[in-house]
Scaffold this active site. Structure first.
Site, mmCIF file in Angstrom:
data_model
loop_
_atom_site.group_PDB
_atom_site.id
_atom_site.type_symbol
_atom_site.label_atom_id
_atom_site.label_comp_id
_atom_site.label_asym_id
_atom_site.label_seq_id
_atom_site.Cartn_x
_atom_site.Cartn_y
_atom_site.Cartn_z
ATOM 1 N N GLY A 179 -0.448 -7.241 11.014
ATOM 2 C CA GLY A 179 0.488 -6.225 10.512
ATOM 3 C C GLY A 179 -0.073 -4.847 10.755
ATOM 4 O O GLY A 179 -1.167 -4.684 11.328
ATOM 5 N N ASN A 180 0.673 -3.840 10.326
ATOM 6 C CA ASN A 180 0.262 -2.448 10.540
ATOM 7 C C ASN A 180 -0.453 -1.922 9.300
ATOM 8 O O ASN A 180 0.112 -1.936 8.210
ATOM 9 C CB ASN A 180 1.519 -1.613 10.793
ATOM 10 C CG ASN A 180 1.259 -0.146 10.512
ATOM 11 O OD1 ASN A 180 0.471 0.466 11.205
ATOM 12 N ND2 ASN A 180 1.873 0.386 9.461
ATOM 13 N N GLU A 181 -1.705 -1.553 9.433
ATOM 14 C CA GLU A 181 -2.467 -0.966 8.315
ATOM 15 C C GLU A 181 -2.472 -1.872 7.088
ATOM 16 O O GLU A 181 -2.509 -1.410 5.947
ATOM 17 C CB GLU A 181 -1.855 0.393 7.898
ATOM 18 C CG GLU A 181 -1.902 1.436 8.983
ATOM 19 C CD GLU A 181 -1.022 2.632 8.662
ATOM 20 O OE1 GLU A 181 -0.990 3.550 9.486
ATOM 21 O OE2 GLU A 181 -0.360 2.625 7.602
ATOM 22 N N GLN A 182 -2.353 -3.153 7.311
ATOM 23 C CA GLN A 182 -2.349 -4.046 6.144
ATOM 24 C C GLN A 182 -2.637 -5.466 6.628
ATOM 25 O O GLN A 182 -2.139 -5.861 7.695
ATOM 26 C CB GLN A 182 -0.972 -4.005 5.447
ATOM 27 C CG GLN A 182 -0.850 -4.917 4.237
ATOM 28 C CD GLN A 182 -1.851 -4.607 3.137
ATOM 29 O OE1 GLN A 182 -3.050 -4.707 3.349
ATOM 30 N NE2 GLN A 182 -1.354 -4.259 1.972
ATOM 31 N N ARG A 192 0.822 -1.213 0.000
ATOM 32 C CA ARG A 192 0.000 0.000 0.000
ATOM 33 C C ARG A 192 0.854 1.260 0.000
ATOM 34 O O ARG A 192 0.366 2.350 0.221
ATOM 35 C CB ARG A 192 -0.912 0.019 1.231
ATOM 36 C CG ARG A 192 -2.020 -0.999 1.121
ATOM 37 C CD ARG A 192 -2.800 -1.191 2.380
ATOM 38 N NE ARG A 192 -3.400 0.029 2.913
ATOM 39 C CZ ARG A 192 -4.223 -0.017 3.967
ATOM 40 N NH1 ARG A 192 -4.485 -1.172 4.536
ATOM 41 N NH2 ARG A 192 -4.758 1.080 4.440
#
Lengths: 262, 237
Positions: free
Chosen positions: B200-203, B161
């Protein structure tokens, strides 16, 4: 006879850049062991990273001050071998019959070759995994053991675009490693991508049977009045005969005033 | 009642998994997050004595009796947490890591984590672009009552992203990712402060990784359906 349990190997380490050492791991741990912090060898911080050791020895400026980070060559420009380092130490251990010794690395970034008294073992890639090497059969008869570790950086260290950006060119994401090291909006790139023996190293002596990764789970009933503690563990018999074992579990809590209830 | 011995016979070279009959506690001191009660900890020790030898190995761990539940609230879409059946308002802080050269120390962890408790926080979120934190970090979270939200090593920026879009399928070696994740879970799973594993972070991690993590992190049915049964030994593969 070695005392059962863990001994940390966190002192007396030396380090040297791999390109400045013409010896092999076998030679370093048999006939040509480094004797002290004489160039190219320097005192090393283990656990720690290559850059941590270079900063400790003032070979590079501390990247946390001013623009000093700009003065440290990035792995993308230097090549991986520039941050591929040897780490060396010695440890004493004499086992008695039916004792076993593991050499444990709780985390290494990113892969490594380990040499103990002239024998090689490999630590496969991956920053977030433990490595346990059974070194029982390669210990030195006189109890004085030589250990050398050649640590390789992540396979995909990436290159920082001129404009920086979160995670640089994102190449580091191809590996299983921490991703902030290519820089983020809150930190400049880490030049060695945190290469190193970044968590504890220890030797662990046991008898013939070893306890592995116990798992504790509690289940609750009657509004948390009735509680059960479930304990599961793996056991490994490393001897050549059947081991008849008594397995004990004990739970104690420290009451006020240091009085223990069993 | 908190001491138990079981006899086990292990053939040469064998590795097996053994589960003790459950230990019963009546009204044990529960472990509570910062601001909700005491962080009561018990010392659990396991040792193995071998006939004809003596004590062969031992292990110990500070353990807290607590039950942590969380679910997505349909009204707000946010995640609600309960500890020991009590809803808790999460006051959390972001955590990346102690030091950019990984000069990690017990003393630094204790100082940083006690600071979070003194700020009246009750959760620390370990960001996916940082580390799987170390046992010493979790020890002080156990002691000071900081719940831990631990992310695995996926970030939106780097995994599909970001700008440029890159690594849409995450790391090259998914088996290696899962091996590291499983080993990390075994390293940290007994800490009472560990509240939530996050992909995960933002994903969301790639589907195969995400499905495997969800499957591996389910609580074993033995504990879900426990009916106060007896000893339970099974060979591990």
């Amino acid at each position: 006879m070695a005392k059962i349990g863990k001994v940390l190997l966190d002192s007396g380490w030396l380090a040297a850049r791999s390109t400045e050492v013409d010896l092999t791991g076998i030679q370093l741990t048999t006939t040509h062991a480094p004797s002290g912090p004489d160039s190219p060898w320097m005192e090393a911080s283990v656990p720690g990273t290559v850059l941590g050791t270079l900063v400790k020895n003032k070979v590079v400026p501390d990247p946390f001050y001013g623009l000093e980070n700009e003065a440290i060559i990035d792995i993308a420009d230097s090549g991986r071998e520039h941050y591929t380092f040897w780490f060396f130490t010695t440890f004493e251990c004499k086992l008695s019959g039916n004792q076993h010794l593991d050499l444990n690395f709780r985390a290494v970034n990113y892969s490594a070759e380990v040499y103990v008294n002239g024998h090689q073992k490999l630590l496969p890639a991956g920053m977030f995994r433990r490595h346990c090497l059974d070194v029982t059969d390669i210990l030195s008869p006189n109890g004085h053991n030589l250990l050398a570790v050649l640590v390789h950086p992540p396979d995909h260290p990436g290159r920082i675009p001129p404009r920086g950006g979160q995670g640089g060119d994102h190449e580091i994401g191809k590996d299983v490693a921490t991703q902030y090291v290519e820089g983020w909006d809150w930190i400049a790139p880490i030049r060695d991508r945190n290469t190193g023996i970044w968590d504890e190293v220890s030797i662990y002596a046991t008898g013939p049977v070893k306890i592995v990764d116990p798992h504790l789970v509690a289940t609750f009933y009657d509004g948390y009045k009735r509680v059960y503690l479930h304990a599961t563990t793996e056991l490994e018999n490393r001897s050549a005969w059947v081991a008849e074992c008594n397995l004990n579990i004990q739970v104690t809590s420290e009451l006020e005033g240091g009085i223990f209830m069993v | 009642e908190h001491l138990q011995t079981q006899h086990v016979s292990i053939t040469a070279g064998q590795r097996l998994q053994f589960t003790f009959p459950a230990l019963f506690f009546y009204k044990p001191n529960l472990w509570w997050p910062n601001g909700m009660g005491k962080q009561s900890l018990y010392n659990v020790s396991i040792s193995v004595d071998v006939k004809g030898y003596r004590e062969s190995d031992s292990w110990s761990q500070l353990f807290g009796f607590r039950k942590i539940e969380s679910y997505i609230d349909s009204a707000t879409g946010g995640r609600l947490f309960k500890v020991n059946g009590q809803p808790i308002f999460i006051r959390g802080g972001n955590w990346i890591l102690s030091d950019g050269l990984l000069r990690l120390s017990r003393r630094r962890y204790q100082t940083d984590i006690k600071f979070h408790a003194d700020m009246n926080l009750n959760m620390i979120r370990c960001w996916g672009g940082g580390l799987a934190e170390r046992p010493e970090f979790y020890h002080y979270c156990d002691v000071y009552g900081l719940l831990v939200w631990q992310e695995f090593w996926i970030t939106g920026d780097v995994d599909g992203r970001g700008d440029p879009v890159s690594n849409p399928n995450g790391p090259l070696d998914h088996e290696l990712f899962l091996l590291c994740a499983r080993d990390t879970v075994k390293l940290l799973r007994n800490h009472p402060s560990l509240a939530l594993w996050v992909g995960g972070n933002e994903q969301v991690p790639p589907p195969d990784i995400n499905d495997a993590l969800k499957n591996d992190l389910k609580l074993h049915p033995h504990f879900e359906n426990f009916q106060e049964s007896g000893k339970y030994v099974q060979e591990s593969s």
